[in-house]
Write an enzyme that holds these catalytic residues in place. Sequence first.
Site, PDB file in Angstrom:
ATOM      1  N   ARG A 149       0.812  -1.212   0.000  1.00 47.63           N
ATOM      2  CA  ARG A 149       0.000   0.000   0.000  1.00 47.63           C
ATOM      3  C   ARG A 149       0.847   1.264   0.000  1.00 47.63           C
ATOM      4  O   ARG A 149       0.635   2.181  -0.788  1.00 47.63           O
ATOM      5  CB  ARG A 149      -0.928   0.005   1.221  1.00 47.63           C
ATOM      6  N   ILE A 150       1.827   1.323   0.912  1.00 48.54           N
ATOM      7  CA  ILE A 150       2.628   2.545   1.029  1.00 48.54           C
ATOM      8  C   ILE A 150       3.556   2.690  -0.167  1.00 48.54           C
ATOM      9  O   ILE A 150       3.677   3.777  -0.743  1.00 48.54           O
ATOM     10  CB  ILE A 150       3.419   2.541   2.351  1.00 48.54           C
ATOM     11  N   ASP A 169       8.369  -6.501  -5.965  1.00 51.01           N
ATOM     12  CA  ASP A 169       7.589  -7.131  -4.905  1.00 51.01           C
ATOM     13  C   ASP A 169       6.989  -8.400  -5.496  1.00 51.01           C
ATOM     14  O   ASP A 169       6.115  -8.327  -6.359  1.00 51.01           O
ATOM     15  CB  ASP A 169       6.484  -6.208  -4.391  1.00 51.01           C
ATOM     16  N   ALA A 230      10.407   2.856   6.762  1.00 55.16           N
ATOM     17  CA  ALA A 230       9.677   1.603   6.997  1.00 55.16           C
ATOM     18  C   ALA A 230      10.073   0.988   8.333  1.00 55.16           C
ATOM     19  O   ALA A 230       9.390   1.170   9.339  1.00 55.16           O
ATOM     20  CB  ALA A 230       9.943   0.629   5.850  1.00 55.16           C
ATOM     21  N   ASP A 255      13.962   7.832   8.808  1.00 60.61           N
ATOM     22  CA  ASP A 255      12.943   8.122   9.813  1.00 60.61           C
ATOM     23  C   ASP A 255      12.926   7.059  10.903  1.00 60.61           C
ATOM     24  O   ASP A 255      12.339   7.270  11.958  1.00 60.61           O
ATOM     25  CB  ASP A 255      11.570   8.206   9.151  1.00 60.61           C
ATOM     26  N   GLU A 260      15.696   2.621  18.961  1.00 63.43           N
ATOM     27  CA  GLU A 260      15.174   3.971  19.135  1.00 63.43           C
ATOM     28  C   GLU A 260      14.908   4.257  20.605  1.00 63.43           C
ATOM     29  O   GLU A 260      14.488   3.353  21.330  1.00 63.43           O
ATOM     30  CB  GLU A 260      13.883   4.134  18.318  1.00 63.43           C
ATOM     31  N   HIS A 277      11.123   9.031  13.750  1.00 62.70           N
ATOM     32  CA  HIS A 277      10.017   8.096  13.546  1.00 62.70           C
ATOM     33  C   HIS A 277       8.676   8.842  13.461  1.00 62.70           C
ATOM     34  O   HIS A 277       7.734   8.585  14.220  1.00 62.70           O
ATOM     35  CB  HIS A 277       9.969   7.067  14.676  1.00 62.70           C
ATOM     36  N   ALA A 280       4.143   8.123  10.626  1.00 60.19           N
ATOM     37  CA  ALA A 280       2.711   7.932  10.910  1.00 60.19           C
ATOM     38  C   ALA A 280       2.155   9.004  11.832  1.00 60.19           C
ATOM     39  O   ALA A 280       0.987   8.951  12.214  1.00 60.19           O
ATOM     40  CB  ALA A 280       2.486   6.560  11.535  1.00 60.19           C
TER      41      ALA A 280
END
Length: 525
Positions: A149-150, A169, A230, A255, A260, A277, A280
């Site tokens: 999707r992304i 993919d 991702a 990101d 983390e 990050h 989203a």
Amino acid sequence: MTERLRVLIREPIAEAGVELLREQFEVDVDGDLPLEERIGDYDAIVIRSATKLTADVLERADRLKVIGRAGVGVDNVDVDAATRRGIVVANAPESTVVSAAEHAVGLLVALARHIPQAHASLKQGRWERSSYGGIELEGKTLGVLGFGRIGQQVARRAVGLGMDVVAHDPFVAKDRFRELGVTRADGVDDVLVAADFLTLHLPLSDDTRGSIDADALAKMRPGARLINAARGELIDEDALLEALRSGHLGGAALDVFSAEPYAGPLLELDSVVVTPHLAASTEEAQDRAGVIVAEQVAAALAGGLVANAVNIPAIGRDDLEVLGPFVPLAAKLGRLAMELAEGRAERIELTHYGHLADFDTRLLTAAALNGAFQGRFEQPVNYVNAPLLADERGIEVVEQRRRACRDFTNLVRVSVGTNGEQFRVSGTTIGRDNRMWLVSALGFELEMELAPLLVLFRYDDVPGVIGKVGTLFGDAGVNIANMAVSRTRRGGKALMVLSVDSEPEPGLVERVRAEGFDDARLISL
């Protein structure tokens, strides 16, 4: 019954999602509750990324039916342990698609034009136009690894910027690449060698963890740039650091990181753009995730389809319109076939005919297994653990799809094999309300709506049998709602199927069998 079901919202979600659950269930919003001690009190739990649902925690979750993850990843849930216990694990994979794609494109532009570096320089009082000249994106090649999707949304936006996009993919149909104007690469290496910019949108698995290593980076073009919004663990960060320091790569925009919060040496390089990050982290994505996961939890507790379950074969919304009505049908056919086989199964075969053959029918297979196994094992059985239980018990499960279907638009056939015998039943749906119809059983063709209580008789095709059955059931006060009769040939064997309004008293079916029938069965669906 739903008033007694309890939901724990462990981490904050959108208020609209909370209210949706409160309309149907008893809801506690509590992030401090001692989870290991209290998780056994709840039928569902809603989490984000901070709560860790390990096998040890789930061992205490005696009532838990569904875990709702308000977000994309489920790395903090032991999905295998949940599956074994029959717990649905659902997430909100579409909630962050737009936000993540836009952030990846933002990193792409920032990397090409040195926007963060120029911004920081000017904030410090330096006007350095010559130091931060960039390159245009138009005409450059964007490599996309992971075309879900992304990845597809990033590709769509990159095409709009005039970029050439090449993607790989193996799980995406060729037609989808063509629809988006993207070149389909046969392998990862083909993307690596072609890309001026490489963006990662892969899931994290044993195969992909650390896959962007020194060998992969060496295959990229000199001066190429890497974007990762991702999973941090996709990249060997030491290898990336070396590739940047050596000048082989022209830059990176990150990101996410393997650990983390990140405070490592990549932050020291001017050629690296970083964000903490944030992909989203938009208001829209967070609100959307909360509402979507609340809908998934409510559906699971109500016994409905959970479109975003990660441990049940998932189907898209468009596919759901076609496949949805066949899910309960497959479950009933599985139950019927297993009852006819008297609970003995060495092999269960599912065949999907007609238009159904164009779809991913794994959910229908799981539904049939769920129906077949009800009441057969000590532990509860549902769509989640039915395939696992079949595997553990050595029951071979075979799924086939066949486009040709002589008499019906769609047809589902379930066959249970044991000791060399096959017990086959077939069904379809009819009408706008998708009534479930039995169209064959045990080699006999018939047409009859599937009802909660069925009685099946096999016998010699001779006069007077229908009247005899009607009299016996009438004398017992059992109303026959519907009847279907089929035979192989005149004077051969026949099959009679009844749907009855109430369960016959014990012994009635046996008395009928004693009247000379080959077989008589009462089956509750």
